[in-house]
Design a protein around this motif. Structure first.
Motif, PDB file in Angstrom:
ATOM      1  N   VAL A 151     -24.498 -21.530 -60.777  1.00  0.00           N
ATOM      2  CA  VAL A 151     -23.136 -21.167 -60.382  1.00  0.00           C
ATOM      3  C   VAL A 151     -22.714 -21.862 -59.082  1.00  0.00           C
ATOM      4  N   GLY A 152     -23.473 -22.821 -58.664  1.00  0.00           N
ATOM      5  CA  GLY A 152     -23.151 -23.574 -57.452  1.00  0.00           C
ATOM      6  C   GLY A 152     -24.406 -24.005 -56.719  1.00  0.00           C
ATOM      7  N   TYR A 153     -25.226 -23.030 -56.375  1.00  0.00           N
ATOM      8  CA  TYR A 153     -26.513 -23.284 -55.721  1.00  0.00           C
ATOM      9  C   TYR A 153     -27.573 -22.507 -56.489  1.00  0.00           C
ATOM     10  N   GLY A 154     -27.659 -22.731 -57.759  1.00  0.00           N
ATOM     11  CA  GLY A 154     -28.606 -22.033 -58.615  1.00  0.00           C
ATOM     12  C   GLY A 154     -27.970 -20.811 -59.259  1.00  0.00           C
ATOM     13  N   PRO A 155     -28.776 -20.066 -60.018  1.00  0.00           N
ATOM     14  CA  PRO A 155     -28.265 -18.876 -60.700  1.00  0.00           C
ATOM     15  C   PRO A 155     -27.939 -17.749 -59.719  1.00  0.00           C
ATOM     16  N   ALA A 156     -27.111 -16.828 -60.182  1.00  0.00           N
ATOM     17  CA  ALA A 156     -26.860 -15.609 -59.411  1.00  0.00           C
ATOM     18  C   ALA A 156     -28.180 -14.838 -59.327  1.00  0.00           C
ATOM     19  N   ARG A 157     -28.270 -13.947 -58.350  1.00  0.00           N
ATOM     20  CA  ARG A 157     -29.473 -13.123 -58.179  1.00  0.00           C
ATOM     21  C   ARG A 157     -29.083 -11.655 -58.123  1.00  0.00           C
ATOM     22  N   PHE A 158     -29.958 -10.831 -58.637  1.00  0.00           N
ATOM     23  CA  PHE A 158     -29.768  -9.385 -58.678  1.00  0.00           C
ATOM     24  C   PHE A 158     -30.657  -8.735 -57.631  1.00  0.00           C
ATOM     25  N   LEU A 159     -30.090  -7.847 -56.833  1.00  0.00           N
ATOM     26  CA  LEU A 159     -30.862  -7.037 -55.890  1.00  0.00           C
ATOM     27  C   LEU A 159     -30.740  -5.590 -56.353  1.00  0.00           C
ATOM     28  N   GLU A 164     -24.542   4.163 -50.690  1.00  0.00           N
ATOM     29  CA  GLU A 164     -24.022   4.577 -51.994  1.00  0.00           C
ATOM     30  C   GLU A 164     -25.026   4.382 -53.124  1.00  0.00           C
ATOM     31  N   GLY A 165     -26.230   3.890 -52.793  1.00  0.00           N
ATOM     32  CA  GLY A 165     -27.277   3.689 -53.808  1.00  0.00           C
ATOM     33  C   GLY A 165     -26.968   2.587 -54.788  1.00  0.00           C
ATOM     34  N   LYS A 166     -26.256   1.572 -54.349  1.00  0.00           N
ATOM     35  CA  LYS A 166     -25.836   0.500 -55.254  1.00  0.00           C
ATOM     36  C   LYS A 166     -26.791  -0.673 -55.241  1.00  0.00           C
ATOM     37  N   ALA A 167     -26.731  -1.417 -56.344  1.00  0.00           N
ATOM     38  CA  ALA A 167     -27.409  -2.693 -56.465  1.00  0.00           C
ATOM     39  C   ALA A 167     -26.374  -3.768 -56.139  1.00  0.00           C
ATOM     40  N   LEU A 168     -26.824  -5.010 -55.961  1.00  0.00           N
ATOM     41  CA  LEU A 168     -25.907  -6.103 -55.647  1.00  0.00           C
ATOM     42  C   LEU A 168     -26.207  -7.323 -56.511  1.00  0.00           C
ATOM     43  N   ILE A 169     -25.181  -8.099 -56.739  1.00  0.00           N
ATOM     44  CA  ILE A 169     -25.332  -9.421 -57.330  1.00  0.00           C
ATOM     45  C   ILE A 169     -24.880 -10.410 -56.268  1.00  0.00           C
ATOM     46  N   VAL A 170     -25.709 -11.400 -56.022  1.00  0.00           N
ATOM     47  CA  VAL A 170     -25.439 -12.405 -54.995  1.00  0.00           C
ATOM     48  C   VAL A 170     -25.364 -13.774 -55.656  1.00  0.00           C
ATOM     49  N   TYR A 171     -24.350 -14.539 -55.295  1.00  0.00           N
ATOM     50  CA  TYR A 171     -24.285 -15.909 -55.770  1.00  0.00           C
ATOM     51  C   TYR A 171     -23.559 -16.766 -54.737  1.00  0.00           C
ATOM     52  N   ILE A 172     -23.870 -18.048 -54.762  1.00  0.00           N
ATOM     53  CA  ILE A 172     -23.254 -19.006 -53.852  1.00  0.00           C
ATOM     54  C   ILE A 172     -22.583 -20.062 -54.720  1.00  0.00           C
ATOM     55  N   ALA A 175     -31.739 -12.654 -48.335  1.00  0.00           N
ATOM     56  CA  ALA A 175     -30.896 -12.189 -49.436  1.00  0.00           C
ATOM     57  C   ALA A 175     -29.789 -13.164 -49.814  1.00  0.00           C
ATOM     58  N   LEU A 176     -29.274 -13.922 -48.865  1.00  0.00           N
ATOM     59  CA  LEU A 176     -28.168 -14.816 -49.195  1.00  0.00           C
ATOM     60  C   LEU A 176     -28.598 -16.015 -50.032  1.00  0.00           C
ATOM     61  N   VAL A 177     -29.856 -16.436 -49.928  1.00  0.00           N
ATOM     62  CA  VAL A 177     -30.262 -17.627 -50.689  1.00  0.00           C
ATOM     63  C   VAL A 177     -31.530 -17.480 -51.524  1.00  0.00           C
ATOM     64  N   SER A 178     -32.370 -16.496 -51.262  1.00  0.00           N
ATOM     65  CA  SER A 178     -33.639 -16.511 -51.995  1.00  0.00           C
ATOM     66  C   SER A 178     -34.198 -15.154 -52.401  1.00  0.00           C
ATOM     67  N   TYR A 179     -33.676 -14.061 -51.926  1.00  0.00           N
ATOM     68  CA  TYR A 179     -34.229 -12.733 -52.215  1.00  0.00           C
ATOM     69  C   TYR A 179     -33.586 -12.184 -53.484  1.00  0.00           C
ATOM     70  N   GLY A 180     -34.349 -11.466 -54.270  1.00  0.00           N
ATOM     71  CA  GLY A 180     -33.825 -10.872 -55.490  1.00  0.00           C
ATOM     72  C   GLY A 180     -34.336 -11.604 -56.715  1.00  0.00           C
ATOM     73  N   THR A 181     -33.832 -11.206 -57.869  1.00  0.00           N
ATOM     74  CA  THR A 181     -34.258 -11.756 -59.153  1.00  0.00           C
ATOM     75  C   THR A 181     -33.144 -12.603 -59.744  1.00  0.00           C
ATOM     76  N   GLU A 182     -33.472 -13.834 -60.098  1.00  0.00           N
ATOM     77  CA  GLU A 182     -32.464 -14.700 -60.702  1.00  0.00           C
ATOM     78  C   GLU A 182     -31.983 -14.100 -62.016  1.00  0.00           C
ATOM     79  N   VAL A 203     -18.572 -14.346 -47.737  1.00  0.00           N
ATOM     80  CA  VAL A 203     -18.939 -14.742 -46.376  1.00  0.00           C
ATOM     81  C   VAL A 203     -18.563 -16.196 -46.084  1.00  0.00           C
ATOM     82  N   ASP A 204     -17.633 -16.715 -46.879  1.00  0.00           N
ATOM     83  CA  ASP A 204     -17.090 -18.045 -46.668  1.00  0.00           C
ATOM     84  C   ASP A 204     -18.236 -19.065 -46.603  1.00  0.00           C
TER      85      ASP A 204
END
Length: 150
Positions: free
Chosen positions: A66-74, A141-149, A53-60, A25-26
């Motif tokens: 990785v830039g703005y804290g750890p990646a997060r798992f949803l 599709e029933g998928k999970a996501l990994i989010v990182y900034i 979800a982009l900055v605080s939702y999910g589990t680190e 998302v640039d």
């Protein structure tokens, strides 16, 4: 006595993501978060909101910054919750929340909000729509996501 030479450990394989399996998302991530949640980072009262979800939702995941804290798992359940709250939101819903002075006061990256030569709102909306489509597809599709900034 015989010495056997072990084969070198092979690095784990990496398969590049399939088309549509990732989204970037640039620099719109912070502005989208602000328009959806009304805050610059996590909610001041500590509430957990799927719209964050982009900055605080999910589990680190781990503790590597990785830039703005750890990646997060949803989890797939969290993706479904996020999809449910994103689905009804459209451009007309977030447009009244786009007040350039508010984004500047909240120090929302990348600080382009008051530049009259930029269509900052259009920039955010285009990435918001792409994000929304991505999340809705992941939910379907029933998928999970990994989010990182980074």
């Amino acid at each position: 006595r015989r010495l056997l030479q072990k084969a070198p450990l092979m690095p784990p394989s990496f398969d590049p993501p399939q088309d549509g399996a990732e989204i970037d998302v640039d620099k719109a991530w912070h502005g989208i978060h602000f328009l959806l949640t009304g805050n610059s980072w996590a909610a001041a009262d500590g509430t957990v909101n799927p719209l964050g979800a982009l900055v605080s939702y999910g589990t680190e995941i781990g503790d590597v910054d990785v830039g703005y804290g750890p990646a997060r798992f949803l989890s797939s359940d969290q993706v479904a919750a996020l999809a449910a709250v994103l689905a009804p939101i459209n451009k007309k819903d977030i447009e009244p929340r786009f007040i350039a002075a508010d984004l500047v006061a909240a120090e929302i990256y990348p600080m382009i909000w008051e530049d009259p030569d930029d269509d900052a709102f259009g920039y955010l909306v285009s990435y918001f729509e792409e994000l929304k489509s991505f999340v809705l597809k992941a939910k379907q599709e029933g998928k999970a996501l990994i989010v990182y900034i980074n």
